[in-house]
Design a protein around this motif. Structure first.
Motif, mmCIF file in Angstrom:
data_model
loop_
_atom_site.group_PDB
_atom_site.id
_atom_site.type_symbol
_atom_site.label_atom_id
_atom_site.label_comp_id
_atom_site.label_asym_id
_atom_site.label_seq_id
_atom_site.Cartn_x
_atom_site.Cartn_y
_atom_site.Cartn_z
ATOM 1 N N TYR A 9 0.561 -0.916 0.260
ATOM 2 C CA TYR A 9 0.183 -0.024 0.106
ATOM 3 C C TYR A 9 0.673 1.473 -0.270
ATOM 4 O O TYR A 9 0.567 2.437 -0.549
ATOM 5 C CB TYR A 9 -0.573 -0.387 1.471
ATOM 6 N N LEU A 10 1.995 1.865 0.560
ATOM 7 C CA LEU A 10 2.889 2.504 1.034
ATOM 8 C C LEU A 10 3.619 2.646 0.225
ATOM 9 O O LEU A 10 3.980 3.465 -0.954
ATOM 10 C CB LEU A 10 3.787 2.206 2.359
ATOM 11 N N GLU A 31 6.926 -4.872 13.707
ATOM 12 C CA GLU A 31 6.768 -5.675 12.278
ATOM 13 C C GLU A 31 7.255 -4.384 11.623
ATOM 14 O O GLU A 31 7.755 -5.151 10.286
ATOM 15 C CB GLU A 31 5.356 -5.363 11.607
ATOM 16 N N PHE A 32 8.114 -3.575 12.252
ATOM 17 C CA PHE A 32 9.153 -2.756 11.539
ATOM 18 C C PHE A 32 10.511 -3.187 12.038
ATOM 19 O O PHE A 32 11.891 -2.648 11.740
ATOM 20 C CB PHE A 32 8.677 -0.994 11.729
ATOM 21 N N LEU A 47 9.050 3.540 5.119
ATOM 22 C CA LEU A 47 9.120 4.015 6.619
ATOM 23 C C LEU A 47 9.793 5.830 6.543
ATOM 24 O O LEU A 47 8.547 6.380 7.298
ATOM 25 C CB LEU A 47 9.946 3.425 7.169
ATOM 26 N N LEU A 48 10.184 5.977 5.971
ATOM 27 C CA LEU A 48 10.190 7.367 5.569
ATOM 28 C C LEU A 48 9.341 8.207 5.462
ATOM 29 O O LEU A 48 8.965 9.088 5.306
ATOM 30 C CB LEU A 48 11.539 7.252 4.664
ATOM 31 N N TYR A 49 8.023 7.536 4.468
ATOM 32 C CA TYR A 49 7.539 8.203 3.412
ATOM 33 C C TYR A 49 6.305 8.385 4.191
ATOM 34 O O TYR A 49 5.747 9.304 4.242
ATOM 35 C CB TYR A 49 6.932 7.005 2.559
ATOM 36 N N ASN A 117 13.544 8.709 13.169
ATOM 37 C CA ASN A 117 14.605 7.898 14.235
ATOM 38 C C ASN A 117 14.767 6.565 13.977
ATOM 39 O O ASN A 117 15.875 6.373 13.332
ATOM 40 C CB ASN A 117 13.784 8.259 15.594
ATOM 41 N N SER A 118 13.633 6.034 13.885
ATOM 42 C CA SER A 118 13.980 4.022 13.178
ATOM 43 C C SER A 118 14.729 4.470 11.660
ATOM 44 O O SER A 118 15.081 3.239 11.473
ATOM 45 C CB SER A 118 12.426 4.091 13.092
ATOM 46 N N VAL A 119 14.449 5.563 10.636
ATOM 47 C CA VAL A 119 14.636 5.265 9.501
ATOM 48 C C VAL A 119 16.440 4.907 10.022
ATOM 49 O O VAL A 119 17.253 5.043 9.644
ATOM 50 C CB VAL A 119 13.753 6.504 8.557
ATOM 51 N N ILE A 120 16.686 6.872 10.898
ATOM 52 C CA ILE A 120 18.199 6.262 10.919
ATOM 53 C C ILE A 120 18.614 5.339 11.595
ATOM 54 O O ILE A 120 20.122 4.737 11.287
ATOM 55 C CB ILE A 120 18.381 7.903 11.566
ATOM 56 N N GLU A 121 18.356 4.866 12.575
ATOM 57 C CA GLU A 121 18.923 4.051 13.482
ATOM 58 C C GLU A 121 19.050 3.184 12.630
ATOM 59 O O GLU A 121 19.754 2.150 13.181
ATOM 60 C CB GLU A 121 17.653 3.347 14.879
ATOM 61 N N ASN A 122 17.967 2.514 11.923
ATOM 62 C CA ASN A 122 18.730 1.046 10.712
ATOM 63 C C ASN A 122 19.204 1.664 9.221
ATOM 64 O O ASN A 122 18.886 0.386 8.971
ATOM 65 C CB ASN A 122 16.624 0.832 10.616
#
Length: 485
Positions: A9-10, A31-32, A47-49, A117-122
């Motif tokens: 979907y995203l 799930e992420f 996730l960025l979107y 934060n999750s984008v950067i961390e991963n």
């Protein structure tokens, strides 16, 4: 299968980031986890979107804009459900329990910060080229910094969440710490973001956007020397320019022009549109002689709430000012009658945005966050605050005025810093109405409280910032409420 459907979907609807997006249902946080979707490029982009969507996809962004103007000398509001809370901003009776303080800005912007934060961390675990990872990381850092800058504008200092591993209870950061973080993050993101026009999709961040947001943050925090340098850096990109005709700048057919540095992109679909015009149209609106190209047709929604200009603001315009045509003062209604809006107190309307092809309340006009005229006037203001009026500052002011057929000033017209400061504030009102900048402009110029008192409002210094939402105070044992609330 649920996460697959979510990602499809995203990913399939990512192009709709060229328009305001509706809120997307988030999958459970587990799930992420890094051992599945966040190890591939498509997953991390999704996730960025999501971060962009939480920032750009608010259906109530028109109310964020309205809050920043009904609390000033510019705008008024009556009628409809929106008036139930906007009246509290008109009268300075807001308090921590007002749900819009959480729902309009705090909640959506902290969701952007969470996703960023999750984008950067991963990112280190993602299977993608180094160049792609640098750009995606820079976008996440930009979005996070922008949100902190806006939160600071509304609430003052806030908890600085930079990692998903931080404690849930987190105290508010110090002012110096938060300002330094915002500045450093915008600088870092500018270094790795694409040049203006080279971004993958319209509405995504580029170097010009990062430098422009930095410019405005430094200006609003009165770091004059830094603001002067940052605005010059935007100009030195040699990409941006004033659009020739002011009233056409905001039309759907002219979007993506080089004056618009960073926007909330909108399309004329119900969940993705600009809702402001639905509140700006007067009752029974069909057309206006001021703007014959705009006509209501059956199916375009006209809200019960009405965004209206204050008469004292309307009277400051010169009849020769090309911008004044977007301040609608008369119209023809469905009965064929011509209605004089100025015959009723505080009733002129802004038609800066209107889409003849709107669907219901969804117009396709992009909402500007920063445009090039703002950079020019910001540099002029910063230069004046540093050393008083000089020829460069006057030239910058004249450049903006000249686009609207107004005569230019001479340096001798400004005997001191205060005279030029007042001219800048007046110009900003005429240039940026209906763009949500008036509250921050009045605060920066030290006139937000005094202006409210002149209108008979019981305003005090603690109203310079909004209260921390009560729900956040209740949820965070270390949260301290703003003084006065």
């Amino acid at each position: 299968m649920k996460i697959v459907r979510f990602l499809l979907y995203l990913w399939c609807f990512a192009p709709l980031l060229t328009g305001c997006e509706s809120l997307l249902e988030q999958s459970p946080e587990a799930e992420f986890a890094p051992n599945n979707v966040l190890m591939n490029e498509n997953g991390i982009k999704s996730l960025l979107y999501s971060a962009y969507q939480n920032f750009q996809g608010q259906s109530e962004i028109n109310n964020v804009l309205a809050v920043c103007e009904v609390s000033t000398d510019m705008m008024y509001n009556t009628g409809g459900n929106a008036n139930l809370f906007l009246s509290q901003f008109i009268n300075f009776t807001w308090d921590p329990s007002l749900s819009q303080l959480q729902g309009l800005v705090w909640g959506p912007y902290y969701r952007v910060i969470r996703d960023a934060n999750s984008v950067i961390e991963n990112m280190d675990n993602v299977q993608a080229s180094d160049g792609t990872k640098r750009v995606l990381t820079a976008e996440a850092r930009f979005l996070r910094a922008y949100c902190y800058a806006y939160l600071y504008n509304w609430y003052g200092t806030v908890p600085l969440r930079t990692s998903s591993t931080q404690e849930e209870d987190l105290p508010r950061a110090g002012a110096d710490e938060l300002k330094a973080f915002i500045e450093s993050e915008l600088e870092a993101s500018a270094a790795d973001l694409p040049e203006p026009g080279a971004e993958e999709l319209w509405g995504r961040a580029n170097r010009g956007a990062a430098l422009a947001v930095l410019s405005k943050f430094l200006l609003n925090t009165k770091q004059w020397e830094k603001a002067a340098v940052a605005t010059q850096r935007v100009m030195d990109l040699n990409y941006y320019a004033l659009f020739p005709v002011f009233k056409d700048l905001f039309k759907v057919e002219n979007e993506r022009n080089r004056e618009l540095i960073f926007v909330i992109p909108c399309i004329n679909q119900f969940d993705f549109g600009n809702w402001y015009p639905a509140g700006a149209m007067p009752p029974g609106f069909v057309s206006t002689p001021q703007l014959p190209e705009y006509r209501w047709v059956p199916g375009i929604q006209n809200f019960a709430t009405h965004y209206r200009f204050r008469d004292n603001f309307v009277r400051t315009f010169s009849e020769e000012d090309d911008r004044f045509v977007l301040v609608v003062r008369s119209y023809v209604n469905t009965a064929g009658q011509t209605i004089d809006l100025m015959a009723t107190v505080d009733n002129a309307r802004s038609f800066k945005y209107f889409d003849n092809n709107a669907v219901s309340n969804a117009h396709g006009n992009d909402l500007p966050i920063v445009r090039y005229a703002d950079i020019l006037l910001s540099r002029a203001e910063a230069l004046n605050e540093i050393d008083g009026p000089n020829q460069e500052a006057v030239n910058l002011l004249n450049e903006v005025r000249g686009r609207s057929s107004l005569g230019g000033f001479d340096l001798g017209d400004f005997p001191d810093k205060e005279a030029f400061r007042d001219a800048i504030l007046r110009e900003r009102g005429w240039e940026f109405f209906s763009e949500g900048k008036r509250r921050e402009d009045l605060i920066r110029h030290g006139k937000f409280i005094s202006s409210a008192r002149e209108r008979g409002v019981n305003a005090d210094d603690h109203h310079l910032v909004f209260p921390i939402p009560q729900s956040e105070v209740d949820a965070n044992a270390l949260m301290v409420q703003n003084e006065g609330y």
